[in-house]
Design a protein around this motif. Structure first.
Motif, short mmCIF file in Angstrom:
data_model
loop_
_atom_site.label_atom_id
_atom_site.label_comp_id
_atom_site.label_asym_id
_atom_site.label_seq_id
_atom_site.Cartn_x
_atom_site.Cartn_y
_atom_site.Cartn_z
N GLN B 303 0.71 -1.06 -0.03
CA GLN B 303 0.15 0.02 0.07
C GLN B 303 0.80 1.38 -0.04
O GLN B 303 0.41 2.37 -0.56
N MET B 304 1.92 1.15 0.70
CA MET B 304 2.94 2.32 0.58
C MET B 304 3.86 2.44 -0.82
O MET B 304 4.51 3.26 -0.79
N GLU B 305 3.45 1.33 -1.32
CA GLU B 305 4.64 1.36 -2.77
C GLU B 305 5.80 1.22 -2.59
O GLU B 305 6.63 1.94 -3.27
N VAL B 306 6.14 0.48 -1.66
CA VAL B 306 7.68 0.49 -1.28
C VAL B 306 8.22 -0.59 -2.12
O VAL B 306 7.90 -1.40 -2.46
N ASN B 307 9.51 -0.18 -2.81
CA ASN B 307 10.42 -1.11 -3.41
C ASN B 307 10.49 -2.52 -2.69
O ASN B 307 10.64 -2.50 -1.49
N SER B 308 10.45 -3.38 -3.59
CA SER B 308 10.53 -4.87 -2.99
C SER B 308 11.73 -5.05 -2.55
O SER B 308 11.71 -6.10 -1.66
N PHE B 309 12.84 -4.63 -2.81
CA PHE B 309 14.16 -4.76 -2.21
C PHE B 309 14.13 -4.42 -0.92
O PHE B 309 14.74 -4.93 0.01
N LEU C 64 26.21 -12.61 -0.15
CA LEU C 64 27.49 -11.73 0.30
C LEU C 64 28.33 -11.80 -1.13
O LEU C 64 28.63 -10.74 -1.36
N VAL C 65 28.37 -12.78 -1.74
CA VAL C 65 29.22 -13.07 -2.80
C VAL C 65 28.72 -11.93 -4.03
O VAL C 65 29.20 -11.19 -4.18
N THR C 66 27.39 -12.15 -4.17
CA THR C 66 26.40 -11.32 -4.92
C THR C 66 27.04 -9.90 -4.82
O THR C 66 27.12 -9.28 -5.46
N VAL C 67 26.66 -9.56 -3.26
CA VAL C 67 26.67 -8.01 -3.06
C VAL C 67 28.35 -7.66 -3.46
O VAL C 67 28.53 -6.66 -4.19
N GLU C 68 29.15 -8.64 -3.11
CA GLU C 68 30.73 -8.01 -3.54
C GLU C 68 30.75 -7.90 -4.89
O GLU C 68 31.38 -6.73 -5.13
N VAL C 69 30.34 -8.67 -5.74
CA VAL C 69 30.51 -8.46 -7.28
C VAL C 69 29.71 -7.23 -7.73
O VAL C 69 30.26 -6.53 -8.28
N LEU C 121 18.71 -11.82 3.60
CA LEU C 121 17.61 -11.03 3.04
C LEU C 121 17.83 -9.60 3.13
O LEU C 121 17.75 -8.97 1.94
N ILE C 122 18.66 -9.38 4.04
CA ILE C 122 19.15 -7.80 4.24
C ILE C 122 20.02 -7.56 3.02
O ILE C 122 19.91 -6.48 2.52
N LEU C 123 21.09 -8.56 2.94
CA LEU C 123 22.07 -8.10 2.01
C LEU C 123 21.61 -7.98 0.52
O LEU C 123 21.86 -6.92 -0.25
N SER C 124 20.77 -9.04 0.12
CA SER C 124 20.31 -9.01 -1.35
C SER C 124 19.28 -7.77 -1.56
O SER C 124 19.44 -7.19 -2.58
N GLY C 125 18.62 -7.74 -0.42
CA GLY C 125 17.52 -6.41 -0.73
C GLY C 125 18.28 -5.00 -0.62
O GLY C 125 18.27 -4.56 -1.52
N ALA C 126 19.33 -4.93 -0.03
CA ALA C 126 19.82 -3.63 -0.01
C ALA C 126 20.82 -3.23 -1.07
O ALA C 126 20.66 -2.29 -1.62
N VAL C 127 21.48 -4.38 -1.57
CA VAL C 127 22.52 -3.96 -2.63
C VAL C 127 21.52 -3.86 -3.81
O VAL C 127 21.93 -2.78 -4.63
N LEU C 129 18.57 -2.38 -3.67
CA LEU C 129 17.78 -1.43 -3.46
C LEU C 129 18.72 -0.02 -4.03
O LEU C 129 18.41 1.07 -4.52
N TRP C 130 20.02 -0.18 -3.98
CA TRP C 130 20.88 0.54 -3.98
C TRP C 130 21.35 0.60 -5.51
O TRP C 130 21.57 1.97 -6.05
N THR C 131 21.21 -0.28 -6.24
CA THR C 131 21.53 -0.46 -7.81
C THR C 131 20.34 -0.19 -8.46
O THR C 131 20.31 -0.04 -9.48
N GLY C 132 19.24 -0.35 -7.85
CA GLY C 132 18.03 -0.05 -8.67
C GLY C 132 17.56 -1.33 -9.49
O GLY C 132 16.86 -1.37 -10.51
N GLY C 133 17.72 -2.54 -8.80
CA GLY C 133 17.12 -3.66 -9.25
C GLY C 133 17.91 -4.77 -10.17
O GLY C 133 18.22 -5.88 -10.05
#
Lengths: 480, 335, 309
Positions: B303-309, C64-69, C121-127, C129-133
């Motif tokens: 609902q907040m349209e938050v990015n899936s990552f 973590l390997v993915t994130v590093e690369v 989850l955090i690592l793959s999500g964060a990286v 998020l940073w690179t835009g998918g």
């Protein structure tokens, strides 16, 4: 049981052992570690199958392939380490594996009522069937085990070292429970290292040695010394090594030490002496050792060396602790003798001082038999394990070594070796403090005895006091 | 001095009844759930949306149903001191078996359901047998079985296959009053599992085996059998989830299980619900809470349209934090 | 040591089987090529070994390997001069991730399965998020050299693998290693002997994080930049360690055997390829063999009974 024999991996541990227990009899089973008591018990319990020999119950031959068959035949075993699930209730534990059920549905009410009734029969009111076992004391858990045996309608109850983890006054309660079992016509097979209990409780005693049956005699026809001789095959009349002749400088001093369980502790440990600590369970004996060692540190008071705030600081300050429970707290069981013996030295980064030669000498000094360095310690007997624990501390030569029940669950022979070693360590200038629930040991070993009650020092006794004097101080004047 | 009165027996306090019963921290997860709902409601309301709308509630239910059913099965496995990493691939396999057997015909539904049940039970049986008879650590055993299924899936399928008849799609999309059928199915599975654990001998033995296998064995519990049955039940749950997903998709898909991350996610939900990963402690109630918590979070983010990552990051943080809180509580009680 | 032997036997058999089908494998170039391919997984297994022998799991190494690369590609973005600073940064990143895993597991008492699952989850999500998918940017030639290039005839990755292997063996022989194994066997006994068990475990996680960083650097060069580069590596690493006879739950097994386990796994992949069981069914065969190997190891252990008296 007649002609029972058993070998493990080609090693013969039992041969031609016979044992008869009558209904309503308390039958003691004695022998050194490795004599085959446990194996015999496990055969009776259906954990192991005998290679030869027969077991008869009420005249009928039986053979057990699984513990449950032994259980159904009326044999209940109470192991040293209880077979209870801490996260389940008392009733659930009592009826584990045979819950009263109709069409797979457990009848909770029936289960709880039955447990309640058995608890009442034993006069146990301090807990109920719905309490979680995790919250019970050791003595209460033992009651649960006994209730379980009763609920099984067991006709033979085997108790393996039942007092090992009990305090003095709890032993009395256990005696009462054993006598109730006896009154109900149950045959009790009582395994113990403690001679006093055997004489207090048993009608007859069977002695095993090296997997063989030595003798079965009525307790009234045998003396303590004879019994010891039968077990070890030699005379151990000189039970304890001679006391210290001279006492050196102060190695550890506490004044006004306290934390939430201890108050105003004043204590001095000097080089060369063995100080015994007496007290009932809950008097703060183990807590004192843990405070001095830094495991449950003092929060108040002065101490020399500096009051340790953690085990690490305690060890670094030259204090060692031989814990009460060596399997859970003393040894990494799946590691080798070498790795265990070097553990403290390595923790402190002082491995360099102990070359392979030094280690071998050390293992010979503690009389590890055989002194094999690469053996995993779980395969050693209790006595040998305790010797490895001692070696572990000796590698760093601590100024002060604290012993908490050093000979619990150790056979008579190894016990003497450990006593001897303690005395030699003291003679070499170590200050030793020893906690023991066994008064003869405490009195025999100590150069003086400090008595604790409710976390306070209530008195210090000179060498060789009477048991009565120690008990009177420990229990307080009010006990009639 | 007053120490004399303490000499007698070790004081044995009988704990108050609410502590003897409420031994699992399931309460915490529902508290957290309430918190998330509240926060979500505030956030969504601030944007002019309506969080507690019927559609939204139904949405949460729909999303949680598949995960919820798998997680119930996983709860059983974890309580028994095991775990199951093969559920994700089994879900995909079940969806394909269902859709291909049905092949768009109503008449085949029963056969298809039976086929899925049979295959799931077989997979559970293999898991259980490998763990008990070959004595392979459950982690490796179920991972190995997962690989085996994955290989078969990759070999046989490139993409969605089979067709689910319309009548079977009711399972995925219909409602009975306000309640989605899938949610009712989930609830039924949960209640069945709860009943199993609470009231049946098997349930008691699952706790016993997970609590201490040796103790259970010496008390006459046939531990191997209990573990095997538990794994069969766990796999059946995955099979049901596969059926549900097939009815949603209208077809079977070889990646539906892994895309949903049902293996690790279901374990996370169970642990979120306060069930100990080591086994022997916890229950179904907590798992339901854990699944609802994850689904509600998801819904708030949507609902907040938050990015899936970003969702992944938050989910990771929530799981670790929750377990850290349980660990603190448990430790505090022991001290 | 007895437990470590079977894996070397299995490895030898697989290597011979490969050589029979593909004689090129016996030539230095062929064999080095194999080791080069295996290097990242072997390094990961060494890192995972430290964690497993101390009684824990590290599920975060794959992501973590993915994130590093991905981080490397975005930061370097083809700029040669950034190669070394970014390499340093990647190692620090691996170290930090390990530090957090270790601290949360030991100090907050969260089971490591959950800690590192959360971290994954955090690592793959964060990286992303940073690179835009999707991964962006590109690696530099200098960076790729580690995974692709060689020093004379010997690939860099083989040299790095040797260095890691030697370091791991030395660590396990040192006080740290012995106390780490004791911690995995009996944490309480170790603590009461003065071992700083939390610190030992945190260090184990840090080593695993560093291993993932190194593996990421090699894989980036070898396999290129993608979002899937580390996928599933955590399971492969754990499998490798267990194949090497290291016991899940801690206290048992050697690091050399764990690394041999990784080589075995890689040899198995190679062999399956050679015999044409490529792609799909490869996983099935792999699953069967993993279960069979571990089962064979488990059955060889003496039947364990609860110790009493």
């Amino acid at each position: 049981m007649t002609g029972i024999g058993k070998s493990f991996l080609g090693v013969r541990v039992l041969s031609d052992v016979g044992l008869t227990v009558a209904a309503g009899e308390v039958h003691a089973l004695m022998g050194e570690n490795g004599a085959g008591k446990s194996t015999l018990m496990k055969i009776l319990a259906g954990v192991h199958a005998p290679d030869e020999g027969t077991i008869e119950i009420d005249g009928r031959p039986v053979s057990f392939g699984h513990p449950i068959q032994a259980q159904r035949a009326g044999v209940a075993i109470i192991y040293q380490e209880f077979n209870l699930l801490p996260e389940r209730s008392v009733a659930e534990n009592v009826f584990l594996g045979r819950e009263p059920a109709r069409a797979g549905l457990v009848d909770r009410t029936a289960m709880e009522t039955a447990t309640e009734r058995l608890l009442a029969e034993l006069g146990e009111e301090s807990f109920g069937p719905r309490d979680l076992v995790r919250r019970l004391s050791i003595a209460q858990q033992q009651v649960v085990e006994i209730v379980k045996a009763l609920s099984l309608d067991a006709r033979i109850v085997v108790m393996d070292e039942p007092t090992a983890a009990l305090a003095e006054h709890e032993v009395e309660l256990l005696y009462r429970l054993v006598r109730r079992l006896q009154e109900r016509g149950i045959a009790v097979l009582y395994i113990s290292h403690r001679l006093r209990e055997v004489f207090d409780l048993a009608d007859r005693v069977t002695v095993l040695k090296d997997g063989k049956h030595v003798t079965t005699v009525p307790v009234s026809e045998v003396s303590t010394d004879e019994l010891v001789r039968l077990m070890v095959g030699r005379d151990l009349s000189a039970y304890y090594p001679p006391r210290a002749t001279s006492v050196g400088e102060v190695r550890l001093r506490v004044t006004g030490g306290g934390n939430d369980k201890l108050h105003d502790i004043d204590l001095e440990l000097r080089a060369g002496e063995i100080v015994g600590i007496a007290g009932l369970q809950g008097s703060g004996r183990s807590e004192l050792a843990k405070a001095l060692f830094g495991a449950e540190p003092f929060t108040r008071g002065e101490m020399t060396p500096r009051r340790p705030r953690s085990v690490r600081e305690g060890v670094a300050a030259g204090i060692g602790l031989v814990t009460e429970d060596r399997k859970a707290e003393g040894l990494a069981l799946r590691q080798s003798v070498r790795d265990n013996a070097l553990l403290v030295a390595r923790a402190l980064g002082r491995q360099g001082r102990q070359g392979p030669q030094g280690l071998r000498e050390l293992l010979e000094r503690v009389r590890l038999t055989p002194p094999r360095e690469d053996q995993e310690v779980r395969y050693l007997s209790g006595g040998n394990q305790q010797k490895v624990v001692l070696a572990k501390w000796m590698t760093v030569a601590p100024a002060v070594l604290l012993f908490d029940e050093p000979t619990r669950g150790v056979d008579v022979g190894a016990k003497a070796a450990i006593h001897d070693l303690m005395r030699r360590l003291a003679a070499d200038g170590m200050a030793i403090m020893m906690i023991s629930s066994e008064l003869p040991e405490l009195i025999g070993m100590s150069d003086r005895i400090v008595v604790l009650r409710d976390g306070r020092v209530v008195g210090t006794l000179p060498p060789a006091p009477t048991e009565e004097a120690v008990m009177r101080l420990a229990a307080g004047e009010v006990t009639s | 001095m007053s120490e004399s009165e303490q000499i007698g027996a070790v004081p044995a306090r009988t704990p108050p009844f609410w502590r003897t019963r409420g031994s699992s921290p399931a309460g915490v997860v529902f508290l957290a759930l309430a918190g998330v709902i509240l926060i979500g409601w505030v956030l969504v309301a601030a944007r002019g949306g309506q969080f507690l709308s019927l559609e939204n509630l139904v949405g949460v239910q729909q999303r949680s149903a598949a995960l919820g059913i798998v997680a119930i099965g996983q709860t059983l496995a974890i309580l028994a001191g095991s775990l199951d990493l093969s559920v994700a691939y089994l879900i995909s396999l079940s969806s394909l078996v269902a859709a291909e057997t049905m092949a768009g015909r109503d008449g085949n539904i029963v056969i298809a359901v039976a086929a899925v049940a049979g295959i799931s039970a077989a997979v559970g049986l293999v898991n259980g047998l490998v763990i008990t008879k070959l004595r392979v650590h459950p982690f490796i055993a179920t991972f190995g079985v997962a690989l085996i299924i994955k290989g078969v899936l990759d070999h046989l399928y490139d993409g969605p296959a089979g067709k689910v008849p319309e009548s079977f799609q009711h399972l995925g999309y219909d409602r009975l009053g306000p309640l989605p059928v899938s949610a009712i199915l989930w609830a039924a599975v949960a209640v069945a599992a709860w009943f199993l654990l609470r009231r049946t001998t098997l349930g008691h033995r699952i706790y016993a085996v997970g609590g201490d296998q040796e103790v259970a064995r010496l008390s006459g519990v046939r531990t191997d059998r209990v573990l095997i049955v538990t794994h069969v039940l766990c796999s059946l749950c995955a099979g049901i989830a596969g059926l549900l997903l097939a009815s949603r998709l209208g077809a079977g898909a070889p990646t539906v299980g892994t895309d949903g991350g049902y293996d690790l996610e279901s374990i996370a939900a169970v642990v979120l619900g306060g069930t100990a990963l080591a086994g022997g402690r916890g229950g179904v109630g907590g798992t339901v809470g854990g699944v609802l918590l994850l689904a509600t979070l998801d819904s708030v983010f949507n609902q907040m349209e938050v990015n899936s990552f970003f969702k992944d990051v938050v989910r990771g943080v929530v799981i670790v934090t929750a377990v850290a809180i349980y660990a603190r509580r448990k430790h505090g009680r022991r001290a | 040591m007895r437990r470590t032997l079977p894996i070397f036997g299995v490895l030898a058999v697989l290597l011979v089987a490969i050589a029979v089908v593909n004689p090129f494998f016996l030539e230095p170039a062929g064999f080095l090529g194999f080791v080069k391919r295996a290097a990242p997984l072997v390094i990961l297994a060494a890192g995972q070994y430290f964690v497993i022998v101390s009684g824990e799991f590290d599920l975060s190494v794959g992501s973590l390997v993915t994130v590093e690369v991905v981080v490397a590609a975005r930061l370097i973005d083809g700029d040669e001069s950034l190669t070394w600073p970014v390499l340093g940064l990647l190692l620090v990143l691996g170290l930090l991730v390990g530090l957090v895993n270790g601290a949360v597991t030991t100090l907050l008492r969260v089971p490591s399965f959950i800690t590192t699952l959360g971290m994954m989850l955090i690592l793959s999500g964060a990286v992303f998020l940073w690179t835009g998918g999707a991964p962006r940017g590109a690696l530099s030639q200098g960076f790729r050299a580690f995974g692709r290039g060689s020093l004379g005839p010997i690939p860099w990755s083989v040299l790095i693998l040797l260095a890691v292997g030697v370091a791991a063996v030395l660590l396990m022989r040192a006080d740290f290693g012995r106390t780490l194994v004791a911690t995995g066997d009996n944490e309480r006994a170790a603590a009461l002997s003065g071992v700083r068990v939390d610190r030992a475990r945190i260090l184990a996680f840090v080593l695993s994080g560093l291993a993932a960083a190194v593996a990421g650097i090699l894989l980036g060069g070898f396999a290129g930049v993608s979002a899937q580069v580390g996928q599933g590596l955590e399971f492969q690493a754990i499998t490798a360690v267990v194949l090497g006879g290291v016991v899940l739950g801690g206290g048992r097994g050697s690091v050399v055997a764990a690394m041999a386990g990784a080589l075995t796994l890689e040899a198995l992949f190679t062999l399956l390829n050679l015999y044409g069981i490529s792609g799909a069914l490869e996983f099935t065969v792999q699953g069967v063999i993993i279960i069979a190997a571990v089962a064979a190891g488990a059955l060889r252990l003496p039947f364990r009974l609860r110790a009493s008296t």
